[in-house]
Enzyme design. Structure first.
Site, PDB file in Angstrom:
ATOM      1  N   ASP A  74       0.856  -1.182   0.000  1.00 41.91           N
ATOM      2  CA  ASP A  74       0.000   0.000   0.000  1.00 41.91           C
ATOM      3  C   ASP A  74       0.893   1.233   0.000  1.00 41.91           C
ATOM      4  O   ASP A  74       2.063   1.170   0.398  1.00 41.91           O
ATOM      5  CB  ASP A  74      -0.934   0.037   1.207  1.00 41.91           C
ATOM      6  CG  ASP A  74      -2.072   1.026   0.983  1.00 41.91           C
ATOM      7  OD1 ASP A  74      -3.031   0.670   0.270  1.00 41.91           O
ATOM      8  OD2 ASP A  74      -1.997   2.157   1.488  1.00 41.91           O
ATOM      9  N   GLN A  75       0.329   2.321  -0.450  1.00 39.78           N
ATOM     10  CA  GLN A  75       1.073   3.575  -0.519  1.00 39.78           C
ATOM     11  C   GLN A  75       0.191   4.705   0.003  1.00 39.78           C
ATOM     12  O   GLN A  75      -0.999   4.771  -0.325  1.00 39.78           O
ATOM     13  CB  GLN A  75       1.489   3.862  -1.960  1.00 39.78           C
ATOM     14  CG  GLN A  75       2.346   5.102  -2.121  1.00 39.78           C
ATOM     15  CD  GLN A  75       2.721   5.309  -3.577  1.00 39.78           C
ATOM     16  OE1 GLN A  75       1.854   5.579  -4.402  1.00 39.78           O
ATOM     17  NE2 GLN A  75       3.994   5.187  -3.883  1.00 39.78           N
TER      18      GLN A  75
END
Length: 197
Positions: A74-75
């Site tokens: 995830d970012q």
């Protein structure tokens, strides 16, 4: 060993393909905003939120893939301490780029490895990106050239293409910016004996 990427992102799949990995891509079925909300309310920093989301995605896919080594990622993009999410349309992209103009924002990219519900490893890398001062006219021309593929990016840009023209300075590697810190992941896959070498 069966390797699964808990993501529908074509960019993350391309990174793993280009690195020579054999894997299956399976999208996680979690409500990211529902997972994120209590973390925001608790005041967790962006890096921790990205890590929790990466683990949650990997755990979700792991529950449906017994024995597989699942990669979650995830970012999180933050600007002046505020977490920003993907925009819905090109007008939102225009506003996002003008919001980021002449400022430094951060991308925290997290990865996690999970097998049979057990978190084996997680890691977060951070990149700092400084945009140059952008005029509304330039932003309009840029978005017309870049096209709506930029809507898949939380920052409304893709630095691997014409988006690089938006920037004055970048501290961090390309893989972190693209949402999958590849070198730490490959090192851990070798340690887990999921890769030879």
């Amino acid at each position: 060993m069966n390797l699964v990427l808990a993501s529908a992102s074509p960019f993350r799949s391309a990174l793993l393909n280009n690195a020579g990995l054999e894997f299956e891509a399976v999208a996680a079925k979690i409500d990211e905003r529902a997972v994120e909300q209590p973390l925001l309310e608790a005041g967790l920093p962006p890096a921790d939120i990205a890590e929790v989301l990466a683990i949650a995605k990997a755990e979700d896919v792991s529950a449906r893939n017994t024995g597989a080594l699942v990669i979650g990622s995830d970012q999180v993009l933050s600007l002046d301490g505020e977490i920003l999410h993907k925009v819905a349309d090109m007008e939102g992209a225009r506003r996002r780029l003008l919001q980021l103009s002449a400022k430094t924002h951060h991308l925290d990219s997290a990865i996690a490895l999970v097998r049979d519900g057990e978190v084996l490893w997680s890691h977060v890398e951070r990149a700092a990106l400084t945009m140059r001062s952008l005029s509304p006219e330039f932003v309009g021309r840029h978005l017309a050239e870049a096209g709506d593929t930029i809507l898949s990016s939380v920052g409304a840009y893709q630095i691997e293409g014409v988006g690089i023209q938006l920037f004055e300075k970048i501290d961090g590697d390309l893989f972190t910016i693209m949402g999958l810190p590849l070198l730490p992941l490959l090192a851990e896959l070798r340690r887990q004996a999921a890769l030879e070498g």
